[in-house]
Write a protein that holds these residues in place. Structure first.
Motif, short mmCIF file in Angstrom:
data_model
loop_
_atom_site.label_atom_id
_atom_site.label_comp_id
_atom_site.label_asym_id
_atom_site.label_seq_id
_atom_site.Cartn_x
_atom_site.Cartn_y
_atom_site.Cartn_z
N THR A 265 0.80 -1.23 0.00
CA THR A 265 0.00 0.00 0.00
C THR A 265 0.83 1.27 0.00
OG1 THR A 265 -0.10 0.10 2.41
CG2 THR A 265 -1.87 -1.12 1.29
N CYS A 266 2.05 1.18 0.38
CA CYS A 266 2.94 2.34 0.45
C CYS A 266 2.40 3.40 1.40
CB CYS A 266 3.18 2.93 -0.95
SG CYS A 266 3.83 1.72 -2.08
N ARG A 267 1.86 2.94 2.51
CA ARG A 267 1.29 3.84 3.51
C ARG A 267 2.31 4.88 3.99
NH1 ARG A 267 -0.86 0.33 7.35
NH2 ARG A 267 1.20 0.17 8.24
N ALA A 268 3.56 4.50 4.11
CA ALA A 268 4.58 5.44 4.57
C ALA A 268 4.74 6.62 3.62
CB ALA A 268 5.92 4.73 4.76
N ALA A 269 4.60 6.37 2.32
CA ALA A 269 4.67 7.47 1.34
C ALA A 269 3.50 8.41 1.54
CB ALA A 269 4.69 6.92 -0.08
N LEU A 270 2.31 7.86 1.70
CA LEU A 270 1.13 8.69 1.90
C LEU A 270 1.19 9.46 3.22
CD1 LEU A 270 -1.59 6.28 0.52
CD2 LEU A 270 -0.80 8.41 -0.53
N GLU A 271 1.72 8.83 4.27
CA GLU A 271 1.86 9.52 5.55
C GLU A 271 2.80 10.70 5.43
OE1 GLU A 271 1.16 5.69 8.52
OE2 GLU A 271 3.21 6.31 8.03
N ALA A 272 3.93 10.49 4.77
CA ALA A 272 4.88 11.58 4.58
C ALA A 272 4.26 12.70 3.76
CB ALA A 272 6.15 11.07 3.90
N MET A 273 3.62 12.33 2.67
CA MET A 273 3.01 13.33 1.80
C MET A 273 1.92 14.11 2.53
SD MET A 273 2.96 11.09 -1.72
CE MET A 273 2.04 12.26 -2.71
N ALA A 274 1.11 13.42 3.34
CA ALA A 274 0.06 14.08 4.11
C ALA A 274 0.64 15.07 5.11
CB ALA A 274 -0.80 13.04 4.83
N SER A 275 1.89 14.83 5.51
CA SER A 275 2.58 15.71 6.44
C SER A 275 3.35 16.82 5.72
CB SER A 275 3.53 14.91 7.32
OG SER A 275 2.81 13.95 8.07
N GLY A 276 3.24 16.86 4.40
CA GLY A 276 3.91 17.91 3.63
C GLY A 276 5.37 17.61 3.33
N VAL A 277 5.72 16.34 3.30
CA VAL A 277 7.10 15.93 3.05
C VAL A 277 7.18 15.28 1.66
CG1 VAL A 277 8.98 14.42 3.82
CG2 VAL A 277 7.51 15.56 5.51
#
Length: 117
Positions: A27-39
């Motif tokens: 799912t690449c959740r870590a990518a989405l979490e970072a992106m949601a945090s503006g990273v």
């Protein structure tokens, strides 16, 4: 770091998130979490990562196993933090627009409808 319940704060402290492979669930959740945090995300062009990260807009995609491309992208993104911050802003906007619960429900619903025909 083990299990953390303060991920938003941790992500906001990053200049860049590097992911060289999709997670074990794909799912690449870590990518989405970072992106949601503006990273912004630097990732390999594999699996869902290539669908989540928009190359040059919300991060950078590199070919798998291309260490020279990885090094170049790291230097570029960390040397120009202003551009990386702009990518992070676009990343957050993309997550806000594309990964809402409603949109995810709609995508899953469409998938079920296609497979049941």
């Amino acid at each position: 770091l083990g299990y953390r319940d303060d991920l938003p704060g941790l992500y906001r402290g990053l200049d860049l998130k590097v992911l060289l492979a999709p997670g074990n669930d794909g799912t690449c959740r870590a990518a989405l979490e970072a992106m949601a945090s503006g990273v912004p995300v630097l990732a390999t062009d594999t699996g869902a990562l290539s669908e989540i990260v928009t190359d040059g807009q919300t991060g950078k995609l590199i070919a798998k196993d291309d260490s020279a491309a990885l090094a170049t992208a790291l230097v570029e993104m960390l040397s120009d933090l202003e551009s990386s911050k702009k990518m992070g802003i676009r990343a957050r906007k993309q997550v806000e627009e594309e990964y809402t619960i409603e949109k995810q429900f709609h995508k899953i619903d469409q998938l079920y409808k296609q497979t049941s025909m």
